[in-house]
Write a protein that holds these residues in place. Structure first.
Motif, short mmCIF file in Angstrom:
data_model
loop_
_atom_site.label_atom_id
_atom_site.label_comp_id
_atom_site.label_asym_id
_atom_site.label_seq_id
_atom_site.Cartn_x
_atom_site.Cartn_y
_atom_site.Cartn_z
N HIS A 82 0.84 -1.20 0.00
CA HIS A 82 0.00 0.00 0.00
C HIS A 82 0.88 1.25 0.00
N LEU A 83 1.06 1.84 -1.18
CA LEU A 83 1.91 3.01 -1.35
C LEU A 83 1.11 4.24 -1.76
N GLY A 84 -0.18 4.06 -2.03
CA GLY A 84 -1.02 5.17 -2.45
C GLY A 84 -1.35 6.08 -1.29
N ALA A 85 -1.22 7.39 -1.51
CA ALA A 85 -1.53 8.38 -0.48
C ALA A 85 -1.50 9.75 -1.11
N GLN A 86 -2.10 10.71 -0.44
CA GLN A 86 -1.92 12.10 -0.84
C GLN A 86 -0.57 12.56 -0.32
N GLY A 88 2.90 15.12 0.07
CA GLY A 88 3.21 16.53 0.26
C GLY A 88 2.98 17.02 1.67
N VAL A 89 4.04 17.52 2.30
CA VAL A 89 3.94 18.08 3.65
C VAL A 89 3.24 19.43 3.60
N ARG A 90 3.66 20.30 2.71
CA ARG A 90 3.15 21.67 2.70
C ARG A 90 1.76 21.78 2.09
N TYR A 91 1.45 20.93 1.13
CA TYR A 91 0.12 20.94 0.53
C TYR A 91 -0.95 20.57 1.56
N SER A 92 -0.56 19.84 2.60
CA SER A 92 -1.53 19.44 3.63
C SER A 92 -2.04 20.65 4.40
N ILE A 93 -1.29 21.74 4.41
CA ILE A 93 -1.74 22.96 5.08
C ILE A 93 -2.85 23.62 4.26
N GLU A 94 -2.74 23.50 2.93
CA GLU A 94 -3.70 24.16 2.05
C GLU A 94 -4.95 23.32 1.79
N ASN A 95 -4.81 22.01 1.82
CA ASN A 95 -5.92 21.14 1.45
C ASN A 95 -6.00 19.95 2.40
N PRO A 96 -6.30 20.18 3.66
CA PRO A 96 -6.22 19.10 4.65
C PRO A 96 -7.18 17.95 4.40
N MET A 97 -8.37 18.23 3.85
CA MET A 97 -9.35 17.17 3.68
C MET A 97 -8.88 16.11 2.69
N ALA A 98 -8.04 16.48 1.74
CA ALA A 98 -7.50 15.49 0.79
C ALA A 98 -6.70 14.43 1.53
N TYR A 99 -6.07 14.81 2.63
CA TYR A 99 -5.25 13.87 3.41
C TYR A 99 -6.13 12.97 4.28
N VAL A 100 -7.23 13.52 4.74
CA VAL A 100 -8.18 12.71 5.49
C VAL A 100 -8.77 11.63 4.59
N ASP A 101 -9.19 12.03 3.40
CA ASP A 101 -9.81 11.08 2.47
C ASP A 101 -8.84 10.00 2.02
N SER A 102 -7.67 10.41 1.56
CA SER A 102 -6.73 9.46 0.97
C SER A 102 -5.92 8.71 2.01
N ASN A 103 -5.37 9.42 2.98
CA ASN A 103 -4.41 8.80 3.89
C ASN A 103 -5.05 8.11 5.09
N LEU A 104 -6.20 8.60 5.52
CA LEU A 104 -6.87 7.97 6.65
C LEU A 104 -7.99 7.02 6.19
#
Length: 351
Positions: A82-86, A88-104
């Motif tokens: 499992h290597l798929g994820a959103q 980018g460290v800095r992009y997470s500040i601008e678009n946090p929900m993308a990280y919730v959807d993809s990474n969590l």
């Protein structure tokens, strides 16, 4: 064996899928082909894979619960990488929900699929970013990682905790890999090696912080892939104390890096030599929140798998530059990260 590789159109995922196919395995690759960076690069990686015997691609979002559930029910995977994820460290500040959807949510759909369909071993991507502001070097798996300094790092630490829960509750064997700065041909255009290369090649200045004395554990892609493929054959088993009861869970975490940090100034010099031109440098003080060095202790992974990175930075950079020049001739278009155009202070180091 039949493998699921998520993030198969990504940098590391595409190389892992290729290696597994070349070893004679059947690989189903999944990716949502999002536009965090130019999908053209992702599609060209996929074109390479489509020519391999044993590879199939399915466009699918990891947050699609029904889609992932149907995929597991239909395919009967033996192992999952499992290597798929959103990214980018800095992009997470601008678009946090993308990280919730993809990474969590994405991690949960994979864990549920593995649990219900008796997957033999789940190997998943964590990140060196979980170490946060840790100043002790080299970074070791036994170090505390309770203070992530980015949402991206928090999601990766959360993945480790979720995996441990599933290993403990359901006996699902899981192995997390904390990747350090990965570079090489077909690499991500938001990562520092590509951004610096692209800037130097096109006579744009780069920002060099802390006098170029920052150190990063740059790790060549071939060495990373070797470690990933080796570790999937080593199903973990550990025991631990919980209160007064000894419990056991098939769970492990490993650093995967070069274990040989390189000064940023030296890495830039390698790029200059490979390109045959000098960088235009803006020397700036240390950024708030940055760390002076990353340094992976890989002794634990070596003890289990024999992992030993062997690509010198000079050679790895030479191969990266050769690919970059060929790629730009092939496409006629330079691939750049949309958030970092002209802003090289935004270069990513955490994979």
């Amino acid at each position: 064996m039949k493998f699921l590789v998520t993030g198969a159109a990504g940098f590391i995922g595409s190389f892992v899928a290729e290696k597994l196919c070349n070893l004679g395995h059947e690989v189903v690759g999944v990716d949502n082909l999002n536009s965090y960076y130019d999908p053209k690069l992702k599609n060209l990686r996929l074109m390479k894979l489509q020519n391999l015997e044993g590879f199939r691609f399915i466009k699918l979002d990891l947050a699609d619960r029904d889609g992932i559930s149907s995929l597991f029910a239909r395919e009967n995977f033996k192992r999952v990488i499992h290597l798929g994820a959103q990214a980018g460290v800095r992009y997470s500040i601008e678009n946090p929900m993308a990280y919730v959807d993809s990474n969590l949510t994405g991690m949960m759909t994979i864990l549920e699929g593995c649990r219900h369909h008796k997957v033999e071993h789940l190997v998943y991507a964590s990140s060196s970013s979980v170490y946060g502001m840790n100043e002790k070097v080299p970074f070791a798996e036994s170090d505390r990682v309770d203070h992530p300094v980015s949402l991206y790092a928090a999601t990766k630490k959360s993945n480790e905790l979720l995996a441990h829960s599933y290993s403990h509750l359901y006996g699902l064997p899981t192995t997390g890999l904390r990747f350090f700065t990965v570079y090489g041909p077909w690499g991500r255009p938001d990562m520092a090696p590509y951004l610096f290369l692209d800037a130097i090649a096109n006579d744009r200045p780069i920002n060099v912080f802390n006098g170029g004395k920052m150190k990063r554990d740059f790790t060549y892609i071939d060495d990373i892939v070797e470690g990933v493929v080796r570790v999937q054959d080593h199903i973990p088993y550990i025991s631990f104390e919980s209160g007064n009861v000894r419990r056991e869970a098939p769970y492990s975490i490993y650093n995967i890096g070069n274990s040989n940090p390189v000064e940023l100034e030296s890495f830039i010099a390698c790029l200059e030599r490979a390109l045959g031109k000098k960088a235009k440098k803006n020397y700036l003080p240390m950024q708030d929140g940055d760390v002076t060095q990353t340094f992976a202790s890989t002794e634990a992974l070596a003890a289990v798998t024999g992992y030993q990175p062997c690509t010198e930075v000079e050679l790895g950079v030479k191969r990266l530059v050769e690919w970059y020049l060929d790629y730009n001739k092939l496409t006629g278009v330079q691939v750049r990260h949309p958030l970092a155009e002209g802003e090289y202070s935004q270069a990513e180091y955490a994979t």
